[in-house]
Structures are given as C-alpha cells and as structure tokens.
Design a protein around this motif. Structure first.
Motif, PDB file in Angstrom:
ATOM      1  N   SER A 235     -17.883  -7.051  -9.251  1.00 51.46           N
ATOM      2  CA  SER A 235     -16.771  -5.743  -8.270  1.00 51.46           C
ATOM      3  C   SER A 235     -17.252  -4.119  -8.883  1.00 51.46           C
TER       4      SER A 235
ATOM      5  N   GLY B 215     -14.633  -2.020  -7.999  1.00 47.97           N
ATOM      6  CA  GLY B 215     -13.929  -1.214  -6.751  1.00 47.97           C
ATOM      7  C   GLY B 215     -12.741  -1.783  -5.297  1.00 47.97           C
ATOM      8  N   THR B 216     -11.852  -1.243  -5.717  1.00 52.24           N
ATOM      9  CA  THR B 216     -11.366  -1.555  -3.936  1.00 52.24           C
ATOM     10  C   THR B 216     -11.847  -0.822  -3.205  1.00 52.24           C
ATOM     11  N   ARG B 217     -12.031  -1.193  -2.355  1.00 50.32           N
ATOM     12  CA  ARG B 217     -12.034  -0.375  -0.774  1.00 50.32           C
ATOM     13  C   ARG B 217     -10.769  -0.954   0.285  1.00 50.32           C
TER      14      ARG B 217
ATOM     15  N   GLY C 249      -7.602  -1.459  -0.029  1.00 47.31           N
ATOM     16  CA  GLY C 249      -6.678  -2.160   0.216  1.00 47.31           C
ATOM     17  C   GLY C 249      -8.028  -3.289  -0.432  1.00 47.31           C
ATOM     18  N   GLY C 250      -9.155  -3.987  -0.564  1.00 48.13           N
ATOM     19  CA  GLY C 250      -9.300  -5.076  -0.409  1.00 48.13           C
ATOM     20  C   GLY C 250     -10.429  -5.012  -1.833  1.00 48.13           C
ATOM     21  N   GLN C 251     -10.960  -5.546  -1.937  1.00 48.78           N
ATOM     22  CA  GLN C 251     -12.174  -6.289  -3.088  1.00 48.78           C
ATOM     23  C   GLN C 251     -13.470  -5.749  -3.097  1.00 48.78           C
TER      24      GLN C 251
ATOM     25  N   TRP D  98     -16.026  -8.495   0.906  1.00 48.80           N
ATOM     26  CA  TRP D  98     -15.422  -7.456   0.396  1.00 48.80           C
ATOM     27  C   TRP D  98     -14.141  -8.826   0.844  1.00 48.80           C
TER      28      TRP D  98
ATOM     29  N   PRO E 207      -6.409  -7.839   0.936  1.00 50.24           N
ATOM     30  CA  PRO E 207      -5.031  -7.709  -0.302  1.00 50.24           C
ATOM     31  C   PRO E 207      -4.800  -8.843  -0.538  1.00 50.24           C
TER      32      PRO E 207
ATOM     33  N   THR F 286      -5.648 -11.801  -2.794  1.00 49.21           N
ATOM     34  CA  THR F 286      -5.255 -12.174  -4.906  1.00 49.21           C
ATOM     35  C   THR F 286      -3.736 -12.040  -5.417  1.00 49.21           C
TER      36      THR F 286
ATOM     37  N   THR G  67      -7.473  -4.098   7.856  1.00 47.61           N
ATOM     38  CA  THR G  67      -6.735  -3.909   6.648  1.00 47.61           C
ATOM     39  C   THR G  67      -5.711  -3.849   7.762  1.00 47.61           C
TER      40      THR G  67
END
Length: 502
Positions: A213, A215-217, A219-221, A241, A244, A247, A285
């Motif tokens: 991982s 991190g977040t980009r 709003g997504g992972q 990627w 959102p 999950t 997004t």
C-alpha cells in the motif's frame, strides 16, 4: 552464487589436500636421505707420521693361553700413538662424545659394554690409521624440497584459477540472462532489469500477490508490486488504484470493472497516467461519484522494462522502444501487459473476469499500446482510448525480415475485424496524426468500431472525452447468483450480468 562458492571451496580444499600429501612425501624423502650411509672417514695422507697402536684391555695379565675367566671392562681400547700436529686431545674427545650422542639420539639406543671375555692377541692386530678430524658432512640436498615446493605452489595456483573460472561461469547461471536489446546507432545498449524465467506449458493457478500500500490517492487506495511475469520472463512495476467504493461494506461481493492505463514513453519507474497533472484519478473519482463512470479499478504497469539511467545514457532513448510488442529476442512486453499483469490482478483483487468489463487507456506511446492491445487481444478487452498515440510500429528493434513487424501493425490487426471499440483522440494542431486517424476509421469494418475526436491544448484536455467513451463501452459488472444465466462476449473468462451504460 551458491554453486560458484561451492565450486571454489571444492577446488581450494582439493589443492590444500594434495599440497599436504606432497609435503608429507617430501618429508619422508628427506628422512631417507638423512638416514643413508655416511661417507667413509679416511685420514688424509701426510697428516700423521706414525700409525695408531691398538692396545688390548684385559682384566688380568696372563702369560699362558689359559682362557680368561674375568670379564673385561671393554672389548678393546683404541688410542692414537700421537695426535695430529696442532690438534688438542680434548677436541678429539669432545668430537667423539658429540658423535656418539648424535648416533644414540638417531637410533634411540645406547651402546652397551661387552659382556663376554675377549682375548686380543696384540701380535695379530693390524694397526689402524689414526682417526683424524671427522670430515664435514655434505650439506643435505635441497632438490627434493624445491621440487615439492614448486609442485605445491603450481597446484594451488591452478586450483585457484579453476575455482575463479567456475565462479564466473556459474555466476552467469545464478544471475540469469541480462542481455541488453541492441540499440541502433549506439555503442552500448540498455539492458532490461533482471527478470524471471519464462515458463512453457500449463501453469499452476497463481495465488494472491503481495501488493504494498502506498496510501490514499484521490479518495482511493494506491498499491504497488514489482511483478515477475511467469509467461513473459519480464520483471516490471505495476500500480493498482482501488476506487473508494472497493472498501465499502455494500460492495464486498462486487466484481469491479478494470481500466488498464499505459504511460507515455519511456514509462520507467512511474506511469504518467497517474501523475497529478494528468488528473485521471481525480476525474475518475468525480465520475464514479456522479454515476457517469463505473467504479474502475485502475491498473497501471510500467511501459518498458529498462532502468532510467540506461535510457539517459542513450542519444535517442526511443531507439529501444519495444512498442508494446513481443519483438523477437527482446523483452516480451505484450505478453507481460496482457497475460502476466492480468493474471496477477485477477488473483489478488475482486475484479471481473469478463472481457466486456476491461478497458484500455494510454497517452503517446501508451496510446499506441491501447489501440494495438484492443485489436490484438480482443478476448481480454471491450474498448480502448488513445490520447495522441501513433498508429504505426517504427522501432529499430524490429528485425529486418519482412512479415515479422507487419503482422503486428495496427492496420493489419484492424483487418481481422475484432469485436472492439476504439477511440482515437488528437490535438487540433497535429494535422498528420488526425489524417492518420481518419484513414484508420475508414478502414474499420464491423464489428470493429472506431471513433475520432479532436481537442485543443495539452493531452489532459483530451481525457474527459476519452473517459466518456470508455464509460459507454465498458460494462459495469454486478454480482450474480450461480444459477443465473449470462450472455458473454467472445473471449476468455466468465460472463457477468450487466447492461451497457448509455
């Protein structure tokens, strides 16, 4: 490496073992030389004027011939009549004592005095020559030692050379093939990074991969993996990627659609489609939230398998562009992108296996990949969008033999009429590119569909229209029960119940 160290250890051990054996044999040889017959001691002529007199030493003097009944203290005593001129008697005595001690030490025993009666007739004794100084013993020969030492040194050197050669040869086996693709017009060619070995035949199912991982980009992972392709033999980076919605509890059983995005050249160590300046993740997004785009899982592999410093050393880095193809003798990037990457993503994430739920997007050289892959691998993709991408393969890496490159030209693939939809976008200033796109569209035959578009400004200005096209032509898969029937498009994978978005 382990094989090389093992070979070197065996060679060194063998060398020392043989060296020890040769040294042992040399020691035995020197011992035999030391214990051999000593040279006779003869008095040098003219040293003495008289001969030595041998005087018997008897227990009791007798005049008759009656045998003696009392043991003598010694068998006989030999004394010189006179000593050599200039030689002290004490020196002779010390010499004799040293000689006897050396002799006793060598043989491990001492002389014993006679234990029987000895009669010596002085008239029958032959006078002995006076024993002069013991001549100096000849120096021990050093030839055996030199031979043994020379042979030992030579063997150790040969063993070391053999071990080194074994290390060099095995090293190439432990590290794999790192042959660099030939770069036209350059003295040094860039080499692909180390890769896994290609595997022929059926492969066991691939298990989930260990993506890291990042991190977040938007709003997504964002996740990353250095993937060693099992079929292509290429090792390269892949980013995934997750939107959102991935999950969200309500989406735990959903199979998500996939958008594979390809970078502009060279695409090493990063993918230009994920750069903030492109705006792809942010636009996705927004479109997913508004409902105009399906919740794409974005898959972004490296475009080429090279290192950045290798490309920087070339006068023209595009001379080693693989053009998203399996060029004979070069990295099999087409197999890596469409077989290995797809397999790893499907084994790790909840994505649809239906080719109708997979789309392609790329800019520049990545746009060529998007168009070519959609036409060449129609069993895996439903649609593609190219942002200022060329439509012809021109890399110098292609062999000169006719037919090898021609079979993979986008125009040749278009003639096979795959059931896909292709979007070609160019800037308004790229006149030649727009003309090529128009000719390409005219050559398309059903069921293949080609659409053209023009946008002013940078490539990122072409992105919104491309995403709208993909949103209309890529299926958003939904969960279905095992008993439900589904209609699937031609190609690999299982179907998923869905309707095409308007």
């Amino acid at each position: 490496m382990r094989k090389a160290l093992k070979a070197l250890l065996i060679a060194t051990t063998t060398g020392f073992a043989v060296a020890y054996l040769l040294r042992t044999q040399g020691t035995k040889l020197r011992r035999r030389t030391d214990d051999g017959p000593r040279p006779e001691q003869t008095a040098p002529p003219g040293d003495f004027a008289e001969e030595a007199t041998v005087r018997p030493v008897l227990a009791t003097p007798r005049d008759d011939d009656t045998p003696l009944s009392t043991p003598v203290a010694a068998a006989a005593e030999v004394r010189p009549a006179r000593h050599a001129p200039g030689r002290e008697p004490q020196l002779e005595q010390r010499h004799e004592a040293r000689h006897e001690a050396r002799h006793d030490q060598r043989h491990g025993q001492r002389y014993e005095q006679a234990s029987e009666i000895v009669e010596i007739d002085p008239d029958r004794l032959t006078p002995l020559a006076v024993i002069g100084p013991e001549p100096e013993r000849p120096a021990r020969t050093r030839r055996p030692q030199l031979v043994v030492g020379g042979v030992t040194l030579a063997f150790v050197l040969v063993a070391g050379a053999v071990g080194t050669l074994a290390y060099d040869s095995l090293k190439g086996d432990d590290d794999g093939d790192k042959t660099a693709p030939a770069a036209a017009g350059t003295s040094e060619a860039a080499s692909p990074r180390p890769s896994a070995s290609s595997t022929d035949g059926d492969l066991a199912p691939l298990g989930p991969q260990q993506f890291q991982s990042l991190g977040t980009r938007s709003g997504g992972q964002l996740n990353h993996l250095e993937l060693a392709g099992r079929r292509s033999g290429v090792t390269s980076d892949v980013w995934v990627w997750l939107p959102p919605q991935y999950t969200q509890e309500s989406m735990r059983t959903k199979s998500f659609p996939v958008l594979v995005v390809h970078s502009a050249y060279p695409g090493v160590g990063a993918n230009s489609m994920l750069e903030p300046g492109m705006g792809l993740l942010a636009d996705l997004t927004d479109g997913i939230t508004s409902g105009t785009l399906p919740p794409f899982v974005v898959v972004a592999p490296e475009l080429t398998p090279y290192q950045q410093n290798e490309l920087s050393a070339l006068a023209d880095p595009t001379e080693i562009d693989t053009e998203c193809s399996d060029i004979p003798g070069k990295p099999s990037m087409a197999t890596f992108h469409n077989e290995d990457v797809r397999e790893a993503v499907a084994a790790t994430f909840r994505v649809s296996a239906d080719r109708a739920s997979w789309g392609l997007l790329g800019e520049g050289a990545g746009g060529l990949c998007a168009t070519k892959y959609a036409l060449q691998y129609g069993q895996y993709y439903a649609a593609s969008a190219s942002l200022s991408g060329p439509l012809e393969l021109t890399s110098p890496l292609w062999p000169s033999a006719s037919g090898v490159r021609d079979a993979q030209q986008p125009k040749a693939l278009l003639a096979k009429k795959p059931d896909v939809r292709v979007f070609l976008s160019n800037t308004s200033s790229a006149t030649a590119a727009r003309q090529d796109a128009t000719a390409f569209k005219s050559a398309a035959k059903a069921p293949t569909v080609v659409e053209n578009a023009t946008a002013s400004g940078t490539v990122s200005k072409q992105l919104p229209a491309a995403l709208q096209f993909l949103g209309r032509n890529v299926t958003d898969s939904t969960e279905k029960s095992p008993s439900s029937a589904s209609a699937t498009a031609t190609g690999a994978g299982t179907g998923a119940t869905s309707t095409r978005r308007p």
